[in-house]
Design a protein around this motif. Sequence first.
Motif, PDB file in Angstrom:
ATOM      1  N   ALA A   1      33.289  32.991   5.727  1.00  0.00           N
ATOM      2  CA  ALA A   1      33.624  33.416   7.091  1.00  0.00           C
ATOM      3  C   ALA A   1      33.546  32.231   8.061  1.00  0.00           C
ATOM      4  O   ALA A   1      34.417  32.058   8.917  1.00  0.00           O
ATOM      5  N   ALA A   2      32.516  31.410   7.911  1.00  0.00           N
ATOM      6  CA  ALA A   2      32.371  30.243   8.780  1.00  0.00           C
ATOM      7  C   ALA A   2      33.511  29.249   8.549  1.00  0.00           C
ATOM      8  O   ALA A   2      34.032  28.662   9.503  1.00  0.00           O
ATOM      9  N   THR A   3      33.902  29.073   7.304  1.00  0.00           N
ATOM     10  CA  THR A   3      35.003  28.158   6.997  1.00  0.00           C
ATOM     11  C   THR A   3      36.290  28.641   7.647  1.00  0.00           C
ATOM     12  O   THR A   3      37.010  27.859   8.280  1.00  0.00           O
ATOM     13  N   LEU A   4      36.583  29.927   7.517  1.00  0.00           N
ATOM     14  CA  LEU A   4      37.787  30.475   8.157  1.00  0.00           C
ATOM     15  C   LEU A   4      37.745  30.313   9.668  1.00  0.00           C
ATOM     16  O   LEU A   4      38.743  29.936  10.290  1.00  0.00           O
ATOM     17  N   ALA A   5      36.590  30.578  10.255  1.00  0.00           N
ATOM     18  CA  ALA A   5      36.455  30.445  11.709  1.00  0.00           C
ATOM     19  C   ALA A   5      36.643  28.991  12.133  1.00  0.00           C
ATOM     20  O   ALA A   5      37.330  28.704  13.118  1.00  0.00           O
ATOM     21  N   GLU A   6      36.060  28.075  11.382  1.00  0.00           N
ATOM     22  CA  GLU A   6      36.194  26.653  11.712  1.00  0.00           C
ATOM     23  C   GLU A   6      37.626  26.176  11.506  1.00  0.00           C
ATOM     24  O   GLU A   6      38.139  25.378  12.288  1.00  0.00           O
ATOM     25  N   LEU A   7      38.289  26.657  10.454  1.00  0.00           N
ATOM     26  CA  LEU A   7      39.691  26.298  10.231  1.00  0.00           C
ATOM     27  C   LEU A   7      40.564  26.796  11.381  1.00  0.00           C
ATOM     28  O   LEU A   7      41.446  26.087  11.854  1.00  0.00           O
ATOM     29  N   ALA A   8      40.302  28.014  11.834  1.00  0.00           N
ATOM     30  CA  ALA A   8      41.081  28.578  12.946  1.00  0.00           C
ATOM     31  C   ALA A   8      40.805  27.820  14.241  1.00  0.00           C
ATOM     32  O   ALA A   8      41.705  27.601  15.050  1.00  0.00           O
ATOM     33  N   ARG A   9      39.570  27.381  14.416  1.00  0.00           N
ATOM     34  CA  ARG A   9      39.179  26.695  15.649  1.00  0.00           C
ATOM     35  C   ARG A   9      39.648  25.242  15.673  1.00  0.00           C
ATOM     36  O   ARG A   9      40.209  24.785  16.665  1.00  0.00           O
TER      37      ARG A   9
ATOM     38  N   TRP B   1      29.915  23.645  -2.737  1.00  0.00           N
ATOM     39  CA  TRP B   1      31.208  23.152  -2.255  1.00  0.00           C
ATOM     40  C   TRP B   1      31.057  21.686  -1.861  1.00  0.00           C
ATOM     41  O   TRP B   1      30.707  21.385  -0.713  1.00  0.00           O
ATOM     42  N   PRO B   2      31.319  20.756  -2.753  1.00  0.00           N
ATOM     43  CA  PRO B   2      31.067  19.346  -2.451  1.00  0.00           C
ATOM     44  C   PRO B   2      32.049  18.719  -1.448  1.00  0.00           C
ATOM     45  O   PRO B   2      31.762  17.659  -0.907  1.00  0.00           O
ATOM     46  N   THR B   3      33.181  19.374  -1.190  1.00  0.00           N
ATOM     47  CA  THR B   3      34.188  18.814  -0.282  1.00  0.00           C
ATOM     48  C   THR B   3      34.810  19.921   0.563  1.00  0.00           C
ATOM     49  O   THR B   3      34.697  21.108   0.241  1.00  0.00           O
ATOM     50  N   LYS B   4      35.515  19.508   1.609  1.00  0.00           N
ATOM     51  CA  LYS B   4      36.256  20.479   2.432  1.00  0.00           C
ATOM     52  C   LYS B   4      37.343  21.145   1.598  1.00  0.00           C
ATOM     53  O   LYS B   4      37.612  22.335   1.763  1.00  0.00           O
ATOM     54  N   ALA B   5      37.958  20.401   0.704  1.00  0.00           N
ATOM     55  CA  ALA B   5      38.994  20.975  -0.156  1.00  0.00           C
ATOM     56  C   ALA B   5      38.403  22.069  -1.041  1.00  0.00           C
ATOM     57  O   ALA B   5      39.038  23.098  -1.269  1.00  0.00           O
ATOM     58  N   ALA B   6      37.181  21.864  -1.527  1.00  0.00           N
ATOM     59  CA  ALA B   6      36.513  22.884  -2.348  1.00  0.00           C
ATOM     60  C   ALA B   6      36.216  24.132  -1.522  1.00  0.00           C
ATOM     61  O   ALA B   6      36.334  25.257  -2.021  1.00  0.00           O
ATOM     62  N   LEU B   7      35.847  23.943  -0.259  1.00  0.00           N
ATOM     63  CA  LEU B   7      35.628  25.090   0.636  1.00  0.00           C
ATOM     64  C   LEU B   7      36.915  25.890   0.797  1.00  0.00           C
ATOM     65  O   LEU B   7      36.924  27.117   0.660  1.00  0.00           O
ATOM     66  N   LEU B   8      38.001  25.194   1.088  1.00  0.00           N
ATOM     67  CA  LEU B   8      39.279  25.872   1.282  1.00  0.00           C
ATOM     68  C   LEU B   8      39.726  26.568   0.000  1.00  0.00           C
ATOM     69  O   LEU B   8      40.197  27.706   0.040  1.00  0.00           O
TER      70      LEU B   8
ATOM     71  N   ARG C   1      47.524  36.916   6.371  1.00  0.00           N
ATOM     72  CA  ARG C   1      46.065  37.060   6.320  1.00  0.00           C
ATOM     73  C   ARG C   1      45.409  35.764   6.812  1.00  0.00           C
ATOM     74  O   ARG C   1      46.012  34.691   6.712  1.00  0.00           O
ATOM     75  N   PRO C   2      44.195  35.830   7.310  1.00  0.00           N
ATOM     76  CA  PRO C   2      43.527  34.601   7.764  1.00  0.00           C
ATOM     77  C   PRO C   2      43.468  33.510   6.689  1.00  0.00           C
ATOM     78  O   PRO C   2      43.666  32.336   6.990  1.00  0.00           O
ATOM     79  N   GLU C   3      43.223  33.919   5.445  1.00  0.00           N
ATOM     80  CA  GLU C   3      43.163  32.938   4.357  1.00  0.00           C
ATOM     81  C   GLU C   3      44.515  32.269   4.140  1.00  0.00           C
ATOM     82  O   GLU C   3      44.599  31.075   3.889  1.00  0.00           O
ATOM     83  N   GLY C   4      45.568  33.074   4.222  1.00  0.00           N
ATOM     84  CA  GLY C   4      46.908  32.533   4.057  1.00  0.00           C
ATOM     85  C   GLY C   4      47.282  31.596   5.177  1.00  0.00           C
ATOM     86  O   GLY C   4      47.849  30.512   4.946  1.00  0.00           O
ATOM     87  N   ARG C   5      46.969  31.984   6.404  1.00  0.00           N
ATOM     88  CA  ARG C   5      47.229  31.121   7.557  1.00  0.00           C
ATOM     89  C   ARG C   5      46.468  29.800   7.419  1.00  0.00           C
ATOM     90  O   ARG C   5      46.994  28.727   7.719  1.00  0.00           O
ATOM     91  N   ALA C   6      45.221  29.886   6.965  1.00  0.00           N
ATOM     92  CA  ALA C   6      44.408  28.677   6.800  1.00  0.00           C
ATOM     93  C   ALA C   6      45.023  27.751   5.750  1.00  0.00           C
ATOM     94  O   ALA C   6      45.097  26.532   5.958  1.00  0.00           O
ATOM     95  N   LEU C   7      45.474  28.316   4.636  1.00  0.00           N
ATOM     96  CA  LEU C   7      46.072  27.493   3.581  1.00  0.00           C
ATOM     97  C   LEU C   7      47.365  26.845   4.061  1.00  0.00           C
ATOM     98  O   LEU C   7      47.587  25.653   3.856  1.00  0.00           O
ATOM     99  N   ILE C   8      48.197  27.612   4.729  1.00  0.00           N
ATOM    100  CA  ILE C   8      49.470  27.080   5.226  1.00  0.00           C
ATOM    101  C   ILE C   8      49.222  25.962   6.237  1.00  0.00           C
ATOM    102  O   ILE C   8      49.814  24.882   6.157  1.00  0.00           O
TER     103      ILE C   8
END
Length: 194
Positions: A26-34, A60-67, A104-111
Amino acid sequence: MTEPSRRTRGVQHGPRSRQVVEAVRAATLAELARAGFTGVTMDGVARAAGVNRTTLYRRWPTKAALLADVVEPLLARYDADPGTGSLRGDLLALMTAIRDNAARPEGRALIAAATTGAPELGELVRAANARTLAPFHRALARAGERGELEGLGDAEVIAHLVFHGVVMWEQAHGAPPGDVDLDRILGALLPGRG
């Protein structure tokens, strides 16, 4: 005699661990959106999730791993085939899934992350594209077995055109494709198979 120092254990499993994972997602999605992918920091995610940096880095050793972890449930949807019994039905179900997942938020974040061109995302973007495109290839292979591809041409090109027709629609038209738009794409690629 002194107590041995407490060692940090590896990745934990259980109710508390699930809570941590969900808080981090949830924090990762919020930070990606922000802040967008390039503005996300591991410290910011840890702070927003209310977890220690070591807890974050352990899993999650990297931001890519978080995503990758955030979008995994979305990508898992492409592991199952629709199996409607017809090429048109299968392709329409897959096109609808892509459109709906992209909203979806996850899809928007990936795109959004994929469009940054961040080198650290190269493998994730390639894997996500391959995994999302795979059910189109499987649908066309099943259609070939049923004899539905006769006179259609190159099945691999059809898979790519259908897939990218949905993926790129919003960029070209300013809005996701509606049901009528999905029908139009299919109509152009599968003429006379209505």
